[in-house]
Motif scaffolding. Structure first.
Motif, mmCIF file in Angstrom:
data_model
loop_
_atom_site.group_PDB
_atom_site.id
_atom_site.type_symbol
_atom_site.label_atom_id
_atom_site.label_comp_id
_atom_site.label_asym_id
_atom_site.label_seq_id
_atom_site.Cartn_x
_atom_site.Cartn_y
_atom_site.Cartn_z
ATOM 1 N N HIS A 392 -7.512 32.436 -64.636
ATOM 2 C CA HIS A 392 -8.672 33.122 -64.074
ATOM 3 C C HIS A 392 -9.875 32.202 -64.131
ATOM 4 N N PHE A 393 -10.954 32.626 -63.496
ATOM 5 C CA PHE A 393 -12.261 32.055 -63.827
ATOM 6 C C PHE A 393 -13.302 33.171 -63.780
ATOM 7 N N ARG A 394 -14.423 32.934 -64.460
ATOM 8 C CA ARG A 394 -15.531 33.886 -64.402
ATOM 9 C C ARG A 394 -16.644 33.302 -63.564
ATOM 10 N N MET A 395 -17.101 34.126 -62.611
ATOM 11 C CA MET A 395 -18.219 33.699 -61.765
ATOM 12 C C MET A 395 -19.277 34.782 -61.770
ATOM 13 N N THR A 396 -20.533 34.406 -61.910
ATOM 14 C CA THR A 396 -21.583 35.417 -61.877
ATOM 15 C C THR A 396 -21.873 35.817 -60.425
ATOM 16 N N ILE A 397 -22.306 37.066 -60.237
ATOM 17 C CA ILE A 397 -22.667 37.511 -58.885
ATOM 18 C C ILE A 397 -24.189 37.559 -58.730
ATOM 19 N N LEU A 398 -24.906 36.865 -59.591
ATOM 20 C CA LEU A 398 -26.373 36.927 -59.556
ATOM 21 C C LEU A 398 -27.044 36.240 -58.360
ATOM 22 N N PRO A 399 -26.475 35.181 -57.762
ATOM 23 C CA PRO A 399 -27.229 34.507 -56.688
ATOM 24 C C PRO A 399 -27.587 35.478 -55.552
ATOM 25 N N PRO A 400 -28.661 35.186 -54.800
ATOM 26 C CA PRO A 400 -29.027 36.023 -53.659
ATOM 27 C C PRO A 400 -27.863 36.137 -52.671
ATOM 28 N N VAL A 401 -27.809 37.250 -51.928
ATOM 29 C CA VAL A 401 -26.663 37.551 -51.060
ATOM 30 C C VAL A 401 -26.238 36.352 -50.199
ATOM 31 N N ASP A 402 -27.205 35.729 -49.495
ATOM 32 C CA ASP A 402 -26.850 34.633 -48.587
ATOM 33 C C ASP A 402 -26.198 33.472 -49.319
ATOM 34 N N LYS A 403 -26.801 33.116 -50.451
ATOM 35 C CA LYS A 403 -26.282 32.017 -51.248
ATOM 36 C C LYS A 403 -24.880 32.371 -51.766
ATOM 37 N N LEU A 404 -24.730 33.608 -52.205
ATOM 38 C CA LEU A 404 -23.446 34.040 -52.748
ATOM 39 C C LEU A 404 -22.357 33.944 -51.677
ATOM 40 N N LYS A 405 -22.724 34.334 -50.439
ATOM 41 C CA LYS A 405 -21.741 34.230 -49.342
ATOM 42 C C LYS A 405 -21.291 32.782 -49.169
ATOM 43 N N THR A 406 -22.256 31.861 -49.169
ATOM 44 C CA THR A 406 -21.929 30.444 -49.029
ATOM 45 C C THR A 406 -21.023 29.990 -50.168
ATOM 46 N N VAL A 407 -21.382 30.397 -51.401
ATOM 47 C CA VAL A 407 -20.592 30.016 -52.571
ATOM 48 C C VAL A 407 -19.155 30.505 -52.408
ATOM 49 N N LEU A 408 -19.008 31.774 -52.010
ATOM 50 C CA LEU A 408 -17.667 32.355 -51.909
ATOM 51 C C LEU A 408 -16.857 31.638 -50.832
ATOM 52 N N GLN A 409 -17.526 31.310 -49.730
ATOM 53 C CA GLN A 409 -16.839 30.591 -48.658
ATOM 54 C C GLN A 409 -16.368 29.225 -49.162
ATOM 55 N N LYS A 410 -17.219 28.565 -49.926
ATOM 56 C CA LYS A 410 -16.853 27.241 -50.453
ATOM 57 C C LYS A 410 -15.680 27.339 -51.440
ATOM 58 N N VAL A 411 -15.706 28.385 -52.279
ATOM 59 C CA VAL A 411 -14.599 28.561 -53.230
ATOM 60 C C VAL A 411 -13.303 28.778 -52.453
ATOM 61 N N LYS A 412 -13.403 29.593 -51.398
ATOM 62 C CA LYS A 412 -12.219 29.871 -50.564
ATOM 63 C C LYS A 412 -11.667 28.562 -49.969
ATOM 64 N N ASP A 413 -12.550 27.778 -49.347
ATOM 65 C CA ASP A 413 -12.111 26.520 -48.735
ATOM 66 C C ASP A 413 -11.482 25.596 -49.781
ATOM 67 N N PHE A 414 -12.167 25.518 -50.928
ATOM 68 C CA PHE A 414 -11.633 24.682 -52.007
ATOM 69 C C PHE A 414 -10.242 25.143 -52.408
ATOM 70 N N HIS A 415 -10.109 26.468 -52.592
ATOM 71 C CA HIS A 415 -8.837 27.012 -53.063
ATOM 72 C C HIS A 415 -7.698 26.686 -52.096
ATOM 73 N N MET A 416 -7.967 26.856 -50.797
ATOM 74 C CA MET A 416 -6.928 26.584 -49.795
ATOM 75 C C MET A 416 -6.507 25.113 -49.859
ATOM 76 N N LYS A 417 -7.503 24.237 -49.954
ATOM 77 C CA LYS A 417 -7.205 22.807 -50.030
ATOM 78 C C LYS A 417 -6.430 22.482 -51.314
ATOM 79 N N PHE A 418 -6.814 23.157 -52.415
ATOM 80 C CA PHE A 418 -6.176 22.927 -53.720
ATOM 81 C C PHE A 418 -4.697 23.304 -53.652
ATOM 82 N N LEU A 419 -4.420 24.462 -53.024
ATOM 83 C CA LEU A 419 -3.025 24.903 -52.874
ATOM 84 C C LEU A 419 -2.236 23.893 -52.053
ATOM 85 N N GLU A 420 -2.862 23.455 -50.978
ATOM 86 C CA GLU A 420 -2.215 22.503 -50.071
ATOM 87 C C GLU A 420 -1.894 21.195 -50.800
#
Lengths: 423, 423
Positions: A392-420
């Motif tokens: 697992h990992f722990r991530m805070t949800i404190l960043p402002p909505v827009d920033k959080l969306k960007t963060v989540l998108q980046k984590v997603k992209d990273f994760h897909m690349k990591f699996l690959e």
């Protein structure tokens, strides 16, 4: 993280800090009234004086009144309230008192896994025995009393289990316990004569419409006198979470119920060695428990600011859950409360081997790669504890909505690349 | 006790608390400059954010610069500075680290008698061995290295003496150590491989024209590299004493020299469990070490206020010594520094017997009678430790001059009556 302080809280704090401002027309009257009341209760009318070790009297009274309101009339006694240097200080102090019994076998302290690492650190500092009970990830991180029973039974072979720690809402896991579950836990503590330690610092952070916060204190009293006059309970709150987020002031309180008078004497003695908690933090705590009420000048602005913070957190909790669950190999339980997501991540065998080659836990390896490739810092699940073979990992949800969306998108992209990469 | 806060300190604190005030024309520019600098170094420019566990970087830099100025150019490294929750927190933390070695025999900690009771309390909490060395009352409470030698020699039979605590200026005894004495102590610590723990919280409180404050750090460096690169030293300061008296903010720092890197790692880990010291206390500490300088708008008022407090304390120190020494059966050493008188009192045999009948220490009996008959509260010497058969009490000299005169007159009258009654 961009969260703004609550104006009213800072106004009262500024007035207390520099009382010349009490003559300034730019501060509202209700803030001045609060500040005058706090200052009158301080030695020399000053935040700069030591307070009693247990905390300023009128602030302890305000805390007791807050608890009584929160718990629908269940009484709270100011004499049972201790102001603390953040909740961490209260938790370590109570554990120190409970562990120092000096019986034949070492004291066992039950903590949830995953846990907030303060617990494991203090238990180790004190030479007590950490007894793990596992939260049920398949069941939204619920606490199952059968698992508590198993943990106590197995622990009895090598230690004397005396304390049961509960974090509700959960950190890092974000679950909110049901009333039924709390009743079961209290009954279990009563049966096993365990001291209950309820970490309730996220009591204002409940987002899921299906959940409500129930304090252990309230449920304990509603279960009747057999419980409410026997089960020992300490519960904790702080200025650091909720909608105020004033971590830097290190304000907090604990309410301690049914403590043996002799132990209470020891507690007061132990607290007095450190003189007193920061008086500025005590003042901040007062404003948290005694906010503007309808009819007061600051009520509208206060409510608007509070709702803005809490409303946004609720949105971000949902957003985070939804986005994580769209990523193959990530599963995230609903964020019912607190301020974190604790998603389970699938780490492919090749990545586990690569981590081992670097002498790293697999989730630490994952989090370091995430940091290196995206600049995003999350905490590996191994820092909190998790079932063997899960990550697992722990991530805070404190960043402002827009920033959080960007963060989540980046984590997603990273994760897909990591699996690959490690397929 | 009527001592007013330093205006500049409270102005900067108010500006940091409620940054809207940075636009107010009623605050001086130098206070705004300090506040902006502190806020820029805080997470989210806010006192409400957690800081690093070791403290805010720029404040640690200001502390290091202060030490360097104070010590006439002896360098201080910000990396060796740890901000703390008052000095008490620093002292307990360092003792915890030093005692937890887990060798064959228990760790011995040398403390002066009379001592400030934080030391005995923490030593007992940690399960270490308290090793007493007696200050020389006949010689103005001086520290004699031969007495240290005796204490270490006798202690070696039943523990492993590893730490030597010094309080300079002394609490409760008010002596200021000579440079020669400090050199002797450092040499002794070097010989015996003792970790020096220098409690220097009264460094700004020196009144006797024949005394100056010498920091252990400075003397250590001036004794040459054999000492300065080998002797381990922690020294402590706080916002609570000096001319500022801001106890309630719980601000403090420690400077730690020659700490083994592994122990340093443990220290940082231990500190991180409690997250951080109160950021408001850290800000207060910054203003203490970085006050207005000549040419700045607030310099004149600041200097006037500081001199007023310190000048009055010096007057009160002399007044107290003189008045006590006029009373038959009271002897008071010169109050060279700190904030207390610790006079020796003659307690007649009949009073000692009366105390024993009440199961009280004779000086406790005396202090209780004083409280009952005059309303004046002083602390019996037995709370600090004293040579067997001698009796003392500690009294603060903080009240305003007129009030202090009344208090001293009342103590005198009480004492005369007490002697008469138990003759």
């Amino acid at each position: 993280m961009g969260q703004q302080p609550i104006t009213f809280l800072r106004q009262v704090m500024a007035l207390c800090t520099y009382p010349n401002l009490l003559d300034s027309p730019s501060f509202p009257e209700d803030a001045k009234k609060r500040a005058r009341r706090i200052l009158q209760a301080c030695g020399g009318n000053s935040l700069g004086s030591y307070s009693a070790s247990q905390g300023v009297n009128c602030i302890r009274e305000d805390v007791a009144a807050y608890i009584t309101r929160r718990d629908g009339g269940v009484p709270a006694d100011p004499d049972n309230i201790y102001l603390t240097t953040g909740a961490s200080d209260g938790i370590s102090t109570i554990l120190k008192i409970l562990v120092s019994g000096g019986g034949k076998s070492r004291t066992g302290v039950l903590i949830p896994i995953p846990q907030y690492p303060l617990y494991s650190a203090v238990i180790s500092e004190l030479g007590a025995v950490q007894v793990n009970y596992y939260l049920d990830e398949e069941n939204c991180w619920a606490l199952d009393v059968n698992e508590l029973r198993r943990a106590v039974r197995e622990a009895k072979g090598h230690c004397d289990p005396k304390v049961l720690c509960i974090i509700n809402p959960g950190n890092p896991t974000g679950q909110v316990q049901s009333r039924k579950c709390i009743e079961d836990v209290i009954h279990f503590a009563w049966e096993e004569k365990l001291f209950l330690l309820a970490d309730e610092v996220y009591q204002d952070n409940v987002y899921s419409p299906d959940c409500s916060f129930h304090s252990f204190k309230k449920v304990l009293y509603e279960m009747g006198p057999e419980y409410s006059s026997n089960v020992e309970l300490a519960s904790f709150h702080s200025t650091s979470k909720g909608y105020m987020g004033e971590c830097g002031y290190r304000g907090g309180y604990m309410e301690v119920i049914n403590l043996h008078p002799e132990i209470k004497g020891q507690l007061v003695k132990l607290l007095s060695v450190r003189l007193c908690p920061p008086v500025s933090g005590q003042a901040a705590m007062d404003i948290v428990v005694n906010p503007p009420v309808p009819g007061e000048e600051s009520f509208e602005q206060f409510s608007r600011e509070k709702e803005f913070v809490l409303g946004n957190l609720a949105k971000k909790a949902k957003l985070t859950e939804d986005l994580f669950n769209q990523v193959p190999g990530i599963h995230c339980n609903p964020l019912q409360g607190a301020m974190y997501a604790f998603p389970r991540i699938f780490i492919p065998t090749k990545a586990v081997e690569a981590a081992q080659a670097h002498k790293m836990a697999p989730d630490m390896f994952y989090c370091m790669k995430l940091l290196e490739e995206t600049g995003i810092c999350v905490v590996p699940g191994s820092g909190f504890g998790q079932r063997e073979g899960t990550y697992h990992f722990r991530m805070t949800i404190l960043p402002p909505v827009d920033k959080l969306k960007t963060v989540l998108q980046k984590v997603k992209d990273f994760h897909m690349k990591f699996l690959e990469k490690h397929a």
